[in-house]
Write an enzyme that holds these catalytic residues in place. Structure first.
Site, mmCIF file in Angstrom:
data_model
loop_
_atom_site.group_PDB
_atom_site.id
_atom_site.type_symbol
_atom_site.label_atom_id
_atom_site.label_comp_id
_atom_site.label_asym_id
_atom_site.label_seq_id
_atom_site.Cartn_x
_atom_site.Cartn_y
_atom_site.Cartn_z
ATOM 1 N N TYR A 146 -1.377 -0.500 11.144
ATOM 2 C CA TYR A 146 -1.643 -1.137 9.842
ATOM 3 C C TYR A 146 -0.497 -0.880 8.872
ATOM 4 O O TYR A 146 0.101 -1.809 8.326
ATOM 5 C CB TYR A 146 -2.966 -0.619 9.253
ATOM 6 C CG TYR A 146 -3.114 -0.916 7.766
ATOM 7 C CD1 TYR A 146 -3.274 -2.217 7.315
ATOM 8 C CD2 TYR A 146 -3.071 0.119 6.812
ATOM 9 C CE1 TYR A 146 -3.383 -2.493 5.946
ATOM 10 C CE2 TYR A 146 -3.185 -0.150 5.458
ATOM 11 C CZ TYR A 146 -3.342 -1.454 5.032
ATOM 12 O OH TYR A 146 -3.439 -1.728 3.688
ATOM 13 N N THR A 151 0.825 -1.207 0.000
ATOM 14 C CA THR A 151 0.000 0.000 0.000
ATOM 15 C C THR A 151 0.862 1.260 0.000
ATOM 16 O O THR A 151 1.985 1.242 0.520
ATOM 17 C CB THR A 151 -0.912 0.003 1.256
ATOM 18 O OG1 THR A 151 -1.443 1.306 1.448
ATOM 19 C CG2 THR A 151 -0.154 -0.361 2.515
ATOM 20 N N ASP A 152 0.321 2.342 -0.516
ATOM 21 C CA ASP A 152 1.044 3.624 -0.473
ATOM 22 C C ASP A 152 1.165 4.155 0.957
ATOM 23 O O ASP A 152 1.955 5.060 1.222
ATOM 24 C CB ASP A 152 0.370 4.669 -1.382
ATOM 25 C CG ASP A 152 -1.063 5.016 -0.990
ATOM 26 O OD1 ASP A 152 -1.620 4.362 -0.079
ATOM 27 O OD2 ASP A 152 -1.641 5.932 -1.604
ATOM 28 N N GLU A 153 0.379 3.560 1.875
ATOM 29 C CA GLU A 153 0.417 4.056 3.260
ATOM 30 C C GLU A 153 1.771 3.807 3.921
ATOM 31 O O GLU A 153 2.073 4.421 4.952
ATOM 32 C CB GLU A 153 -0.717 3.436 4.079
ATOM 33 C CG GLU A 153 -2.074 3.824 3.535
ATOM 34 C CD GLU A 153 -3.227 3.532 4.485
ATOM 35 O OE1 GLU A 153 -3.039 3.583 5.702
ATOM 36 O OE2 GLU A 153 -4.325 3.248 3.973
ATOM 37 N N LYS A 196 2.349 -3.461 7.187
ATOM 38 C CA LYS A 196 2.531 -3.637 5.732
ATOM 39 C C LYS A 196 3.978 -3.328 5.345
ATOM 40 O O LYS A 196 4.576 -4.012 4.513
ATOM 41 C CB LYS A 196 1.571 -2.734 4.948
ATOM 42 C CG LYS A 196 0.097 -3.066 5.096
ATOM 43 C CD LYS A 196 -0.288 -4.438 4.588
ATOM 44 C CE LYS A 196 -0.242 -4.555 3.087
ATOM 45 N NZ LYS A 196 -0.709 -5.891 2.627
HETATM 46 P P1 NAD Z 1 -10.056 -6.822 2.709
HETATM 47 O O1 NAD Z 1 -10.012 -6.547 4.175
HETATM 48 O O2 NAD Z 1 -11.294 -6.521 1.952
HETATM 49 O O3 NAD Z 1 -9.732 -8.367 2.440
HETATM 50 C C1 NAD Z 1 -8.752 -9.077 3.154
HETATM 51 C C2 NAD Z 1 -9.040 -10.556 2.987
HETATM 52 O O4 NAD Z 1 -7.993 -11.275 3.655
HETATM 53 C C3 NAD Z 1 -10.364 -11.002 3.615
HETATM 54 O O5 NAD Z 1 -11.060 -11.827 2.714
HETATM 55 C C4 NAD Z 1 -9.935 -11.791 4.854
HETATM 56 O O6 NAD Z 1 -10.833 -12.832 5.195
HETATM 57 C C5 NAD Z 1 -8.591 -12.327 4.410
HETATM 58 N N1 NAD Z 1 -7.702 -12.635 5.544
HETATM 59 C C6 NAD Z 1 -7.441 -11.842 6.617
HETATM 60 N N2 NAD Z 1 -6.592 -12.474 7.454
HETATM 61 C C7 NAD Z 1 -6.288 -13.670 6.884
HETATM 62 C C8 NAD Z 1 -5.462 -14.757 7.256
HETATM 63 N N3 NAD Z 1 -4.750 -14.733 8.401
HETATM 64 N N4 NAD Z 1 -5.382 -15.829 6.440
HETATM 65 C C9 NAD Z 1 -6.096 -15.867 5.280
HETATM 66 N N5 NAD Z 1 -6.915 -14.876 4.875
HETATM 67 C C10 NAD Z 1 -7.009 -13.776 5.672
HETATM 68 O O7 NAD Z 1 -8.802 -6.057 2.109
HETATM 69 P P2 NAD Z 1 -8.627 -5.388 0.666
HETATM 70 O O8 NAD Z 1 -9.088 -3.993 0.735
HETATM 71 O O9 NAD Z 1 -9.156 -6.311 -0.370
HETATM 72 O O10 NAD Z 1 -7.037 -5.348 0.582
HETATM 73 C C11 NAD Z 1 -6.311 -6.453 0.049
HETATM 74 C C12 NAD Z 1 -4.833 -6.135 0.118
HETATM 75 O O11 NAD Z 1 -4.578 -4.941 -0.626
HETATM 76 C C13 NAD Z 1 -4.334 -5.858 1.538
HETATM 77 O O12 NAD Z 1 -3.081 -6.469 1.672
HETATM 78 C C14 NAD Z 1 -4.218 -4.357 1.614
HETATM 79 O O13 NAD Z 1 -3.172 -3.977 2.486
HETATM 80 C C15 NAD Z 1 -3.894 -3.998 0.178
HETATM 81 N N6 NAD Z 1 -4.326 -2.667 -0.268
HETATM 82 C C16 NAD Z 1 -5.620 -2.277 -0.132
HETATM 83 C C17 NAD Z 1 -6.015 -1.035 -0.616
HETATM 84 C C18 NAD Z 1 -7.455 -0.576 -0.539
HETATM 85 O O14 NAD Z 1 -7.743 0.565 -0.908
HETATM 86 N N7 NAD Z 1 -8.393 -1.413 -0.095
HETATM 87 C C19 NAD Z 1 -5.093 -0.184 -1.229
HETATM 88 C C20 NAD Z 1 -3.756 -0.619 -1.350
HETATM 89 C C21 NAD Z 1 -3.408 -1.865 -0.872
#
Ligand code: NAD
Length: 340
Positions: A155, A127-129, A159
């Protein structure tokens, strides 16, 4: 040539959209989804995708070494794409521990099995964070891949920890890794704890829309399908050991987003309610994705107005999906899936 791809966190927002993207773009690929179905995972999201026999689903925790070893041994995936994470900043402020376990320890377990079974590419979705924040009065400043890590929340720290570990596995064990650092995503199937689906679901029901602080915090927004394309492009064309920034070149303040949603849904601005700011709230994120563009040829394809229109319409058309989350019914579906 077809590929076997292990996708972790595929029952969450971006992971599920990535599975839909792969099924459309590379129907010949075999996909194995691993997700422990935390509160943020929803097996109902994958219902249609699972009708295809090229997708296998395992309810398993990425921290469980025995399960990860067994699954990777069984399928010998070419690629592992790690989306699985605790992803909500507010929750990390209340309870950091689970973020360290899933986001750092879980990533290391996955990389251990990736080394053991010799995967072709391990992609870490970051993430950009991890870069911290930028001042509002310096629009010229953007995050590049060389911007120092400077995290604000448990968080983003977890990451950043995973990113550093991934780089270390590349150097120490020769694991072919890539990392993408993306800005804020929006689109279908996002859990309604995050800004855009939260505001849409509240506005639909004429509830108050809570906006942190002065609402002027700025994020760079990217339509989720564009992020999925970026990851797929990195998997197939990215150089091992490299970090790629992914963004939308689309900076918006939270309050502007909320106003846009109200306008689209024809709801009054009086629904907006300013609430106490988040602790350590980052002011502004902005991404320079020229490396993605120059090396891989990727650019965001979905304009913000078009993406928001599609997104709001999706939540209107799929109100049942939202309702089953708000009344907890989706948890019953999750609980019917046995753990591996
Ligand atoms: P989300 O919270 O919607 O989904 C996370 C998924 O991971 C869920 O289905 C959850 O059940 C699963 N999970 C959590 N812990 C687990 C474990 N221990 N074992 C197996 N599965 C597990 O998150 P998202 O928004 O889809 O983000 C996905 C990834 O992208 C993350 O790594 C996040 O840091 C990154 N990201 C998200 C954004 C955003 O805007 N949402 C932006 C940049 C990066």
């Amino acid at each position: 040539m077809s590929k076997t791809i292990l996708v972790t966190g595929g029952a969450g927002f971006i992971g599920s959209n990535f599975i839909f993207y792969l099924q459309e773009k590379h129907p010949e690929d075999r996909i194995i989804c691993v997700d422990s179905l935390t509160y943020a995972g929803n097996i109902e999201t994958l219902k249609k995708a699972m009708e295809k026999d090229t997708l296998d689903f395992f309810r398993a925790d990425i921290c469980n070494r025995r399960s990860m070893d067994a699954i990777v041994k069984m399928y010998s995936p070419d690629y592992i794409v790690n989306f699985a994470a605790e992803s909500h900043v507010d929750k990390s402020i209340l309870n950091p521990q689970i973020f360290l376990e899933t986001n750092i320890v879980g990533t290391s377990v996955l990389m251990d099995v990736a080394v053991k079974y010799g995967v072709e590419k391990f992609h870490q979705v970051s993430t950009d964070e991890v870069y911290g924040d930028l001042p509002l009065d310096r629009p010229d400043l953007l995050f590049t891949e060389d911007t120092p890590l400077h995290t604000s929340s448990p968080y983003s720290s977890s990451k950043a920890g995973a990113d550093l570990l991934a780089m270390a596995y590349h150097r120490t064990y020769g694991l072919p890794i890539t990392i993408s650092r993306c800005s804020n995503n929006y689109g279908p199937y996002q859990f309604p704890e995050k800004l855009i689906p939260l505001m849409i679901s509240k506005a639909i029901r004429d509830e108050r829309l809570p906006v942190y602080g002065d609402g002027l915090n700025v994020r760079d927004w990217l339509y989720v399908k564009d992020h999925c394309k970026a990851i797929d492009d990195i998997l197939r064309c990215g150089r091992s050991g490299e970090i790629y920034n992914v963004g939308g070149r689309n900076e918006r303040s939270n309050i502007d987003i909320v106003r846009l949603i109200l306008e689209y849904l024809d709801k009054p601005e009086s629904l907006i309610e300013f609430v106490a700011d988040r602790k350590g709230h980052d002011r502004r994120y902005a991404i320079d994705f020229s490396k993605m563009h120059g090396e891989i040829g990727w650019v965001p394809e979905t304009g913000f107005k078009e993406g928001m229109k599609k997104t709001i319409q999706w939540y209107l058309d799929n109100d049942v999906w939202l309702q089953r989350i708000s009344n907890g019914a989706y948890l019953r579906s999750n609980s019917e899936v046995p753990f591996k």
